[in-house]
Design a protein around this motif. Structure first.
Motif, PDB file in Angstrom:
ATOM      1  N   SER A  60       0.848  -1.191   0.000  1.00 53.66           N
ATOM      2  CA  SER A  60       0.000   0.000   0.000  1.00 53.66           C
ATOM      3  C   SER A  60       0.879   1.234   0.000  1.00 53.66           C
ATOM      4  CB  SER A  60      -0.942   0.005   1.216  1.00 53.66           C
ATOM      5  OG  SER A  60      -0.178   0.022   2.414  1.00 53.66           O
ATOM      6  N   ALA A  69      -7.695   3.117   7.100  1.00 55.04           N
ATOM      7  CA  ALA A  69      -8.069   1.846   6.487  1.00 55.04           C
ATOM      8  C   ALA A  69      -7.226   0.694   7.040  1.00 55.04           C
ATOM      9  CB  ALA A  69      -7.918   1.935   4.974  1.00 55.04           C
ATOM     10  N   THR A 121      -8.081  -0.052  10.667  1.00 54.25           N
ATOM     11  CA  THR A 121      -9.323  -0.836  10.737  1.00 54.25           C
ATOM     12  C   THR A 121      -9.055  -2.311  10.453  1.00 54.25           C
ATOM     13  OG1 THR A 121     -10.563   1.106  10.002  1.00 54.25           O
ATOM     14  CG2 THR A 121     -11.675  -1.017   9.872  1.00 54.25           C
ATOM     15  N   GLU A 122      -8.182  -2.571   9.482  1.00 55.96           N
ATOM     16  CA  GLU A 122      -7.827  -3.958   9.181  1.00 55.96           C
ATOM     17  C   GLU A 122      -7.153  -4.628  10.376  1.00 55.96           C
ATOM     18  OE1 GLU A 122      -5.600  -6.249   5.526  1.00 55.96           O
ATOM     19  OE2 GLU A 122      -4.571  -4.569   6.465  1.00 55.96           O
ATOM     20  N   ARG A 149     -16.055   6.967   4.303  1.00 58.20           N
ATOM     21  CA  ARG A 149     -15.064   5.960   3.912  1.00 58.20           C
ATOM     22  C   ARG A 149     -15.735   4.599   3.802  1.00 58.20           C
ATOM     23  NH1 ARG A 149      -9.955   5.072   3.104  1.00 58.20           N
ATOM     24  NH2 ARG A 149      -9.457   7.257   3.548  1.00 58.20           N
ATOM     25  N   GLN A 150     -15.456   3.915   2.676  1.00 53.48           N
ATOM     26  CA  GLN A 150     -15.957   2.564   2.441  1.00 53.48           C
ATOM     27  C   GLN A 150     -14.765   1.632   2.296  1.00 53.48           C
ATOM     28  OE1 GLN A 150     -19.201   2.441  -0.570  1.00 53.48           O
ATOM     29  NE2 GLN A 150     -18.857   4.664  -0.719  1.00 53.48           N
ATOM     30  N   SER A 151     -14.670   0.641   3.174  1.00 50.01           N
ATOM     31  CA  SER A 151     -13.555  -0.312   3.173  1.00 50.01           C
ATOM     32  C   SER A 151     -14.127  -1.709   3.025  1.00 50.01           C
ATOM     33  CB  SER A 151     -12.747  -0.206   4.471  1.00 50.01           C
ATOM     34  OG  SER A 151     -12.226   1.103   4.638  1.00 50.01           O
ATOM     35  N   TYR A 152     -13.622  -2.428   2.039  1.00 56.69           N
ATOM     36  CA  TYR A 152     -14.118  -3.772   1.746  1.00 56.69           C
ATOM     37  C   TYR A 152     -13.066  -4.791   2.172  1.00 56.69           C
ATOM     38  CZ  TYR A 152     -15.496  -7.882  -0.943  1.00 56.69           C
ATOM     39  OH  TYR A 152     -15.830  -9.143  -1.317  1.00 56.69           O
ATOM     40  N   LEU A 210      -7.966  -6.410   3.927  1.00 61.23           N
ATOM     41  CA  LEU A 210      -8.414  -5.235   3.177  1.00 61.23           C
ATOM     42  C   LEU A 210      -8.155  -5.424   1.686  1.00 61.23           C
ATOM     43  CD1 LEU A 210      -9.532  -2.335   3.327  1.00 61.23           C
ATOM     44  CD2 LEU A 210      -7.158  -1.550   3.547  1.00 61.23           C
ATOM     45  N   SER A 224     -10.160   0.472  -0.226  1.00 59.13           N
ATOM     46  CA  SER A 224     -10.785   1.456   0.645  1.00 59.13           C
ATOM     47  C   SER A 224     -10.804   2.779  -0.111  1.00 59.13           C
ATOM     48  CB  SER A 224     -10.007   1.591   1.963  1.00 59.13           C
ATOM     49  OG  SER A 224     -10.631   2.512   2.825  1.00 59.13           O
TER      50      SER A 224
END
Length: 506
Positions: A110, A139, A142-143, A168-171, A177, A180
């Protein structure tokens, strides 16, 4: 040392700190000249604090790769080479191994692509000589929390915000992850309109995943909505008035943040997702993600200085304790010194009294005494050992009871109380055994014969059955018809003689 979190968003930078009631704001700085000047003044005022930079920016790229499983040093070199190939010229990049699958490792890469606001923030902190603990991403943080929760969810979409105008949208797939993105949310006084916009964004994310063939069209996507209490109520009202989920989404419109804090062992307090993020960042010791080593140099030097001070304090405290013990021991010896002096004088007098006696000792007599001890006294037979040995032999014979045990050793007539005919150091054991009242005469004699056979096996042993008091009474009353039956109890007297083995056998 005070710990301060600088939350970097596309519009501003917020200085925050954690408290028992949750996040407490300290200052707010816009991305303009006035904001940068205020940030510089704030940094100088908080020069001795420890800063954590938490980014919530849109330009953040995430990639997953599979690499061969290598040793730690080779693995770090390969990660550095992968980062250089994919994000050449990017300062803030991060790579780590998520999990090992056999001979392969799953690698996550990342990078923060929009470096301008982060460069300005870090430059201001370093100019003010502030220590930076690390640069983190909302992001990736959160992971980390999902990994610690160990959720059994193959797919999960988390929707949250750190500022009112962003969403924020994190999939995540298996808590890993995948992407995001930071979207815009219309800021209106009507919370119901904002809630409706959030739910529409969730449907768009579901359509995007279906278009990219990440999800099947009939697959349900769980959604976590992580907001404050007021937005939670608005989301529930929208969900109650319309079928917002349908068959595509499973909306958890407000995750129990208190449960998350308990599960992650975080301090309870605060009612928003930002409270949980900041508490996790400060309490769980999350490793640095994006800060280059040069940025962390001051923080590490200060940390090393604190450790040196702590070690120095510990050494001084230990020296003080040892000095106190030495003083106490010295006072104790000083108090005991008169009695020790008296003991030394007494032993000196005893030694002076023994010196004339030592001059009259004949060395030849002393040598003879030592030889006598080594030859005879050191290996003198023991009554305890003989009794234990006889008891072990007698144990299997349950019909015989030991009434009397006599032991003596040969002294070659030196003592009047011993048998003068018994050889020197030979052992003589004389025992009286009584047959059990439940045993017949035949059984008693069988056990006696077996015991005699066992004792005959002892080395240098001689066993004799001696006349017993029972036999004497039987002979005296032989003419009496009333006593013609076998008398009870029946006693047996055994005499066991153990000859002293020759010196070669010892």
């Amino acid at each position: 040392m005070k710990r301060i979190v600088l939350l970097l968003t596309p519009t501003h930078t917020a200085a925050l700190c954690a408290s028992n009631q949750g996040v407490r704001p300290l200052a707010h700085f816009n991305h303009d000249a006035a904001g940068r000047a205020s940030l510089a003044q704030f940094s100088l005022a908080q020069q001795h604090g420890l800063f954590y930079v938490l980014t919530d920016l849109g330009e953040e790229d995430f990639q997953q790769e599979v690499i061969p499983h290598l040793t730690r040093q080779d693995q770090q070199r390969l990660i550095a080479r992968k980062l250089e190939q994919r994000y050449r010229g990017t300062t803030y990049r991060y790579g780590r191994v998520l999990q090992q699958a056999g001979q392969q490792d799953q690698l996550q890469l990342s990078a923060l692509l929009n470096e301008a606001p982060l460069d300005a923030l870090i430059s201001t902190l370093l100019t003010a000589n502030c220590a930076i603990a690390g640069v983190y991403s909302v992001a990736l943080l959160t992971e980390n929390l999902l990994k610690k929760l160990r959720l059994d969810r193959p797919h999960l979409l988390i929707m949250s915000r750190s500022t009112p105008e962003t969403l924020r949208q994190s999939y995540f797939v298996d808590s890993t992850l995948q992407f995001s993105r930071l979207g815009h949310l219309d800021v209106t006084p009507n919370l119901l309109a904002q809630a409706q916009g959030i739910i529409e964004q969730a449907h768009r994310a579901r359509q995007y995943l279906t278009t990219m063939r990440v999800l099947a069209r009939d697959e349900v996507l769980p959604v976590w909505a992580l907001f404050d209490v007021s937005m939670s109520q608005a989301l529930r009202q929208i969900a109650a008035n319309s079928d917002v989920g349908g068959d595509e989404l499973t909306l958890d419109l407000q995750v129990d943040l208190a449960f998350l804090q308990q599960k992650l062992q975080l301090p309870s307090g605060g009612l928003s997702w930002l409270d949980v993020l900041l508490a996790a960042l400060l309490q769980l010791n999350v490793p640095n993600q994006y800060a280059p080593p040069a940025v962390l140099r001051l923080a590490r030097s200060r940390q090393l200085a604190r450790r040196i001070k702590f070690c120095a304090f510990a050494i001084v405290a230990l020296a003080a304790i040892l000095l106190g013990l030495a003083l106490w021991q010295g006072q104790k010896i000083q108090a005991q010194w008169p009695s020790l002096q008296q003991q030394i004088e007494h032993e000196t007098q005893q030694l002076a009294a023994l010196q004339p006696l030592s001059q009259r000792i004949d060395p030849v007599h002393m040598q003879a005494a030592v030889q006598l001890y080594q030859r005879d006294l050191a290996n003198w037979p023991s009554a305890t050992e003989a009794a234990q040995r006889f008891s072990q032999v007698l144990t299997p014979f349950s019909q015989l009871q030991l009434i009397n045990f006599q032991w003596q050793t040969g002294t070659a007539g030196l003592l009047a109380s011993t048998d003068p005919t018994l050889p020197l150091r030979a052992q003589q054991i004389k025992v009286t055994l009584r047959a059990s009242p439940l045993a017949t005469e035949q059984q008693a004699w069988q056990q006696i014969e077996q015991l005699l056979a066992q004792l005959q096996r002892w080395p240098n042993a001689k066993v004799a059955l001696m006349p017993s008091p029972t036999e004497a009474r039987t002979s005296a009353s032989a003419d009496d018809a009333a006593e013609s039956a076998a008398p009870w109890p029946m006693d047996f007297v055994l005499q066991l003689t153990l000859a002293n083995p020759p010196p070669e056998a010892q």
